[in-house]
Design an enzyme around this catalytic site. Structure first.
Site, PDB file in Angstrom:
ATOM      1  CG  HIS A 137      -0.188  -0.011   2.539  1.00  0.00           C
ATOM      2  ND1 HIS A 137       0.226   1.127   3.175  1.00  0.00           N
ATOM      3  CD2 HIS A 137       0.224  -1.034   3.315  1.00  0.00           C
ATOM      4  CE1 HIS A 137       0.848   0.813   4.299  1.00  0.00           C
ATOM      5  NE2 HIS A 137       0.861  -0.507   4.407  1.00  0.00           N
ATOM      6  CG  ASP A 138      -0.460   4.279   1.302  1.00  0.00           C
ATOM      7  OD1 ASP A 138      -1.303   5.028   0.791  1.00  0.00           O
ATOM      8  OD2 ASP A 138      -0.711   3.541   2.284  1.00  0.00           O
TER       9      ASP A 138
ATOM     10  N   GLY B 160       5.176  -1.099   2.506  1.00  0.00           N
ATOM     11  CA  GLY B 160       4.365   0.094   2.326  1.00  0.00           C
ATOM     12  C   GLY B 160       5.154   1.388   2.284  1.00  0.00           C
TER      13      GLY B 160
END
Length: 265
Positions: free
Chosen positions: A118-119, A136
């Site tokens: 994520h991100d 992440g």
């Protein structure tokens, strides 16, 4: 162009000439650009934004929710640029409220079994080799090559045009234009071969070499080296990119190796 054994949610938005092989599932709130091919047994989940002329190989999972216990179901995306290839069993998780999206740029090759958490932000023209695991909030610049079976720690940044050797544990930031090699991961010289392939002339490569000789060879601490570079070396896009990257590094940059390291490689 779409096999009858494929499931596509009625709210998914597919452009013309998208080809989808059997047993693939496409969820709602998905966008897929024209000319993209999606192999069999692929799962494309809510929030996926896939560009034009991409190739997604069997077993890939795009835009699954983050593996982050703080995720609370917020609306986020996973975005794949044009002409990018995701090989078998690649996973790209969507973002959290921290950034709102996970992005993989255009003209990238993400090889089999790679995970992009994520991100993350991966630039254009990158090659991420087999079984690399990217945690992440990692930021990877343009034209980066990461060797196979690497593990990249959360919040790490890897600068543009750099090369990371296979099997590396990347727990510090990797500045632009260099090779990161050895264990523990260390500065291994300027990525001169890669720069030549991308059209950098000898003067530019030597200019970058001069910058890194000051950072790694002159016996100065990082602050002193940056100040010396700013005062003594001519301004250039490359110089300013390196200075900005190092000054903004959150985890600190990799160090020079203690044995056999050479910036003449």
């Amino acid at each position: 162009m779409i096999h009858p054994h494929t499931y596509i949610h009625p709210n998914a938005r597919l452009a013309q000439n998208v080809k989808i092989d059997p047993f693939t599932v496409i969820h709602q709130d998905v966008e897929i650009g024209e000319g993209t091919w999606i192999g069999s047994n692929v799962t494309i989940m809510e929030g996926a934004r896939i560009g034009k002329n991409c190739r997604i190989f069997p077993g890939a999972v795009i835009s699954a929710i983050p593996q982050d216990l703080k995720f609370a179901g917020e609306k986020t995306t996973a975005e794949i640029g044009d002409n990018t290839t995701l090989r078998e069993f690649v996973t790209v998780n969507r973002g959290t409220k921290e950034r709102g999206k996970t992005t993989v740029g255009s003209d990238c090759l993400i090889q089999a079994y790679t995970h992009v958490a994520h991100d993350c932000s991966i630039g254009n023209n990158c090659i991420i080799s087999n079984s690399t695991q990217i945690a992440g909030h990692v930021v990877i610049g343009d034209w980066v090559i990461v060797g196979g079976v690497c593990a990249v720690h959360q919040f790490v940044q890897i600068g543009s045009h750099s090369f990371v050797a296979g099997g590396s544990l990347v727990s510090k930031d990797v500045p632009p234009y260099i090779k990161a090699v050895r264990t523990p991961l260390s500065y291994g010289g300027v990525n001169s071969v890669g720069l030549k392939r991308r059209g950098f002339d000898l003067d530019k490569i030597n200019h970058i070499l001069d910058i890194y000789r000051i950072i790694y060879n002159k016996g100065l601490n990082t602050s002193q080296a940056l100040e010396f570079i700013e005062e003594e070396l001519a301004a250039s896009d490359e110089r300013d990119e390196i200075l900005t990257f190092i000054r903004e590094s959150g985890r600190g940059i990799i160090k020079r190796g203690t044995k056999g390291a050479s910036d003449e490689d």
